[in-house]
Design a protein around this motif. Structure first.
Motif, PDB file in Angstrom:
ATOM      1  N   HIS A   1       0.872  -1.307   0.009  1.00 28.31           N
ATOM      2  CA  HIS A   1       0.141   0.078   0.172  1.00 28.31           C
ATOM      3  C   HIS A   1       1.041   1.217  -0.020  1.00 28.31           C
ATOM      4  O   HIS A   1       0.441   2.173  -0.409  1.00 28.31           O
ATOM      5  N   SER A   2       2.150   1.259   0.352  1.00 29.07           N
ATOM      6  CA  SER A   2       2.857   2.189   0.565  1.00 29.07           C
ATOM      7  C   SER A   2       3.881   2.371  -0.812  1.00 29.07           C
ATOM      8  O   SER A   2       4.369   1.375  -1.030  1.00 29.07           O
ATOM      9  N   THR A   3       4.302   3.677  -0.981  1.00 23.73           N
ATOM     10  CA  THR A   3       5.348   3.779  -2.238  1.00 23.73           C
ATOM     11  C   THR A   3       6.410   4.333  -1.661  1.00 23.73           C
ATOM     12  O   THR A   3       7.131   4.942  -2.643  1.00 23.73           O
ATOM     13  N   THR A   4       6.496   4.778  -0.524  1.00 24.72           N
ATOM     14  CA  THR A   4       7.648   5.414   0.019  1.00 24.72           C
ATOM     15  C   THR A   4       8.490   4.419   0.949  1.00 24.72           C
ATOM     16  O   THR A   4       8.173   3.906   2.185  1.00 24.72           O
TER      17      THR A   4
ATOM     18  N   ILE B   1      12.764   0.386  -6.038  1.00 25.26           N
ATOM     19  CA  ILE B   1      12.193   1.426  -6.756  1.00 25.26           C
ATOM     20  C   ILE B   1      11.643   1.139  -8.095  1.00 25.26           C
ATOM     21  O   ILE B   1      10.680   1.524  -8.548  1.00 25.26           O
ATOM     22  N   GLY B   2      12.432   0.035  -8.816  1.00 31.49           N
ATOM     23  CA  GLY B   2      11.934  -0.465 -10.213  1.00 31.49           C
ATOM     24  C   GLY B   2      10.572  -1.329  -9.908  1.00 31.49           C
ATOM     25  O   GLY B   2       9.494  -0.935 -10.753  1.00 31.49           O
ATOM     26  N   PRO B   3      10.387  -2.350  -9.213  1.00 27.16           N
ATOM     27  CA  PRO B   3       9.305  -2.772  -9.051  1.00 27.16           C
ATOM     28  C   PRO B   3       7.942  -2.027  -8.399  1.00 27.16           C
ATOM     29  O   PRO B   3       6.820  -2.225  -8.906  1.00 27.16           O
TER      30      PRO B   3
ATOM     31  N   MET C   1       2.947   0.079  -8.993  1.00 32.65           N
ATOM     32  CA  MET C   1       2.335   1.205  -8.064  1.00 32.65           C
ATOM     33  C   MET C   1       2.088   2.662  -8.980  1.00 32.65           C
ATOM     34  O   MET C   1       1.210   3.612  -8.705  1.00 32.65           O
ATOM     35  N   GLY C   2       2.925   2.848  -9.721  1.00 33.47           N
ATOM     36  CA  GLY C   2       2.984   4.053 -10.771  1.00 33.47           C
ATOM     37  C   GLY C   2       3.865   5.100  -9.929  1.00 33.47           C
ATOM     38  O   GLY C   2       3.991   6.281 -10.570  1.00 33.47           O
ATOM     39  N   MET C   3       4.300   4.867  -8.924  1.00 28.60           N
ATOM     40  CA  MET C   3       5.229   5.846  -8.137  1.00 28.60           C
ATOM     41  C   MET C   3       6.006   5.176  -7.233  1.00 28.60           C
ATOM     42  O   MET C   3       5.774   4.205  -6.674  1.00 28.60           O
ATOM     43  N   ALA C   4       7.038   5.798  -6.846  1.00 35.27           N
ATOM     44  CA  ALA C   4       8.120   5.225  -5.776  1.00 35.27           C
ATOM     45  C   ALA C   4       8.830   6.330  -5.330  1.00 35.27           C
ATOM     46  O   ALA C   4       9.458   7.277  -5.994  1.00 35.27           O
ATOM     47  N   LYS C   5       9.196   6.398  -3.932  1.00 35.08           N
ATOM     48  CA  LYS C   5       9.938   7.351  -3.383  1.00 35.08           C
ATOM     49  C   LYS C   5      10.727   6.500  -2.466  1.00 35.08           C
ATOM     50  O   LYS C   5      10.601   5.949  -1.582  1.00 35.08           O
ATOM     51  N   VAL C   6      12.335   6.772  -2.911  1.00 34.38           N
ATOM     52  CA  VAL C   6      13.320   5.984  -2.187  1.00 34.38           C
ATOM     53  C   VAL C   6      14.350   6.757  -1.991  1.00 34.38           C
ATOM     54  O   VAL C   6      14.986   7.439  -2.757  1.00 34.38           O
ATOM     55  N   PRO C   7      14.968   6.719  -0.578  1.00 37.23           N
ATOM     56  CA  PRO C   7      16.073   7.588  -0.365  1.00 37.23           C
ATOM     57  C   PRO C   7      17.238   7.154  -1.071  1.00 37.23           C
ATOM     58  O   PRO C   7      17.330   5.877  -1.459  1.00 37.23           O
TER      59      PRO C   7
ATOM     60  N   VAL D   1      15.069   9.883  -4.020  1.00 35.64           N
ATOM     61  CA  VAL D   1      14.501   9.751  -5.560  1.00 35.64           C
ATOM     62  C   VAL D   1      12.919   9.605  -5.628  1.00 35.64           C
ATOM     63  O   VAL D   1      12.569   8.705  -5.207  1.00 35.64           O
ATOM     64  N   THR D   2      12.523  10.304  -6.292  1.00 38.18           N
ATOM     65  CA  THR D   2      10.905  10.066  -6.489  1.00 38.18           C
ATOM     66  C   THR D   2      10.739   9.922  -8.069  1.00 38.18           C
ATOM     67  O   THR D   2      11.139  10.588  -8.957  1.00 38.18           O
ATOM     68  N   ALA D   3      10.192   8.755  -8.524  1.00 41.67           N
ATOM     69  CA  ALA D   3       9.904   8.379  -9.749  1.00 41.67           C
ATOM     70  C   ALA D   3       8.203   8.285  -9.954  1.00 41.67           C
ATOM     71  O   ALA D   3       7.687   7.681  -9.027  1.00 41.67           O
ATOM     72  N   VAL D   4       7.823   8.782 -10.715  1.00 41.43           N
ATOM     73  CA  VAL D   4       6.231   8.719 -11.218  1.00 41.43           C
ATOM     74  C   VAL D   4       6.221   8.290 -12.621  1.00 41.43           C
ATOM     75  O   VAL D   4       6.770   8.857 -13.394  1.00 41.43           O
ATOM     76  N   VAL D   5       5.035   7.693 -12.879  1.00 41.02           N
ATOM     77  CA  VAL D   5       4.665   7.394 -14.218  1.00 41.02           C
ATOM     78  C   VAL D   5       3.678   8.442 -14.568  1.00 41.02           C
ATOM     79  O   VAL D   5       2.651   8.494 -13.981  1.00 41.02           O
ATOM     80  N   PRO D   6       3.774   9.210 -15.764  1.00 46.62           N
ATOM     81  CA  PRO D   6       3.080  10.423 -15.909  1.00 46.62           C
ATOM     82  C   PRO D   6       1.547   9.731 -16.401  1.00 46.62           C
ATOM     83  O   PRO D   6       1.761   8.778 -17.232  1.00 46.62           O
ATOM     84  N   GLY D   7       0.338  10.149 -15.936  1.00 44.82           N
ATOM     85  CA  GLY D   7      -0.921   9.759 -16.286  1.00 44.82           C
ATOM     86  C   GLY D   7      -1.415   8.783 -15.507  1.00 44.82           C
ATOM     87  O   GLY D   7      -0.759   7.717 -15.241  1.00 44.82           O
TER      88      GLY D   7
END
Length: 453
Positions: A95-98, A114-116, A121-127, A160-166
């Protein structure tokens, strides 16, 4: 079956610092068994983030790093439990992306998430990751690859914050070229690409056996991957992956360490299982040093008497692995003649030199090159392991030294070797852990065993 748990590292370090006491000079004899590969198991665990189905991983070693990755997955909503030497991973509740800073900072491999996470989930925030202090291991290759798959990536305040746009969109396949064949980046981007839309081609990819092992699990989960273990990997994305039952490959670094234990004590041992293709460069150097090797299809028998000096240079697989540079240097400190060891992967991976010198080794260090004049006898001394493989090097040196060697820094050793002292004692070494109680992963297993009963 019980949830994976581990007392905090801070709690462990607040107690008396444990050490290994080794009385050297004993010949070893018998057979030693190699556990599953730590570096493979860690990334295979991260793959559970790609599916809502259960994954069973067999041949998983009981190590503190494994427990740390389990804590990471649990923090994201996953479930991790141990059954004997297997892990059951359930990612249905993610449930969490952080990812929590304290976990990523203590275990670099947790950055793999961060990859999976992004793919599912369409988003990931990983230090930005921490780990062993052996040198700079940047994440530029990860970031560049995620962008090539269509992600928007930012780095702010160490995160590092990664987002799938849309909304509801998937990553899209793309072409990724690695400026250097990073194992971590190759694995991270493989996990991102398997759920991407279309085809991804990864060029100059890492060829390590752990990359091929990850591909094996992903294929068992329904992924479409070609070329893993070569410089070019082609992935055709699928919409979803399912569960799998999969066995981790044997740990080539542990296998090499155990073979070196026989060589440095001039002993005869059988080490099993050993996949020779995973250790080609190491086996070649052992033979050049004078060791006699015989592979019976499963295990390797090594016999050593007179060790000759050899030169080695660390490079990405299939060349000589940086993870065995320090343990091999312990052997060369006892060889006849002068050896030259060049470290080309990590700039700070010569910290064990000072500790070997404390034991009487004749080593001259110039930047990343060590010149080693073999000595007839090392001497027991109090030494400190400064990273995982340096700690193993100290143990090997202690096996060959005259007198008693006390090795500290076991928090590093326990990250990559499960019960190393018990294995070595079983074949005749005089070695025992003093202070601090059992190794952390052993405490975890004892707790689980009593709960399961």
């Amino acid at each position: 079956m019980t949830a994976l748990s581990l007392p905090s590292l801070a709690t462990d370090l607040s107690k008396a610092q444990p050490e290994l006491q080794i009385t050297g000079g004993r010949r070893l004899e018998g057979e030693l068994r190699v556990d599953g590969a730590k570096n493979s198991a860690l990334v295979l665990m991260a793959a559970c983030l790609l599916t809502r189905d259960q994954i069973r991983l067999r041949n998983v070693p009981p190590l503190t790093d494994i427990v740390g990755m389990g804590e990471m997955l649990q923090s994201l909503g996953g479930q991790v439990s141990r059954e004997a030497n297997s892990l059951v991973l359930d990612g249905s509740g993610i449930h969490s992306t952080t990812a929590p800073y304290e976990l990523v900072n203590s275990l670099r491999a947790s950055f793999f998430c961060i990859g999976p996470l992004l793919a599912r989930m369409g988003m990931a925030k990983v230090p930005l990751p921490g780990g062993c202090k052996i040198g700079t291991r940047p994440v530029e290759e990860h970031v560049k690859g995620l962008k090539a798959l269509g992600a928007q990536v930012t780095i702010e305040h160490g995160v590092v914050t990664a987002v799938v746009p849309g909304r509801g969109q998937r990553l899209r396949g793309g072409r990724i070229y690695f400026d250097c064949p990073s194992v971590g980046a190759t694995e991270t981007l493989m996990m991102a690409a398997v759920l991407a839309e279309g085809e991804t081609v990864m060029a100059n990819a890492a060829q390590e056996p752990e990359v091929a092992d990850l591909a094996g699990l992903l294929i068992a989960m329904g992924a479409r991957i070609r070329g893993a273990g070569t410089q070019t990997i082609t992935i055709t994305g699928v919409e979803r992956l399912h569960g799998a039952d999969y066995a981790v490959i044997p740990d080539r670094i542990e296998a090499g360490t155990l073979l070196l234990a026989a060589a440095i004590t001039r002993s005869r041992l059988r080490v099993t299982p050993v996949i020779t293709d995973h250790l080609g460069a190491v086996l070649t150097k052992l033979e050049a040093a004078g060791c006699r090797l015989e592979h019976d299809g499963v295990g390797m028998t090594i016999e050593a008497s007179d060790i000759q000096a050899v030169d080695l240079r660390t490079q990405p697989f299939p060349a000589f692995p940086t993870d065995l540079q320090a343990p091999f240097m312990s052997l060369l400190a006892t060889a006849r003649g002068t050896s030259v060891v060049t470290e080309n992967i990590f700039e700070n991976r010569m910290q064990h030199v000072a500790e070997l010198q404390r034991m009487g080794a004749a080593i001259r260090l110039q930047s990343n090159i060590a010149f080693i004049e073999g000595v007839a006898q090392l001497s027991g001394a109090p030494v400190q392991g400064t990273d995982l493989r340096a700690s193993a090097a100290m143990v090997l040196a202690g096996l060959a030294a005259e007198g008693v060697t006390s090795v500290r820094g076991l928090e590093y050793l326990d990250r990559g070797y499960a019960g190393l002292e018990h294995k070595l004692a079983s074949v005749g070494a005089c070695i025992q852990r003093i202070g601090g109680g059992p190794a952390p992963a052993e405490r975890d297993l004892l707790t689980q065993g009593s709960s399961a009963a």
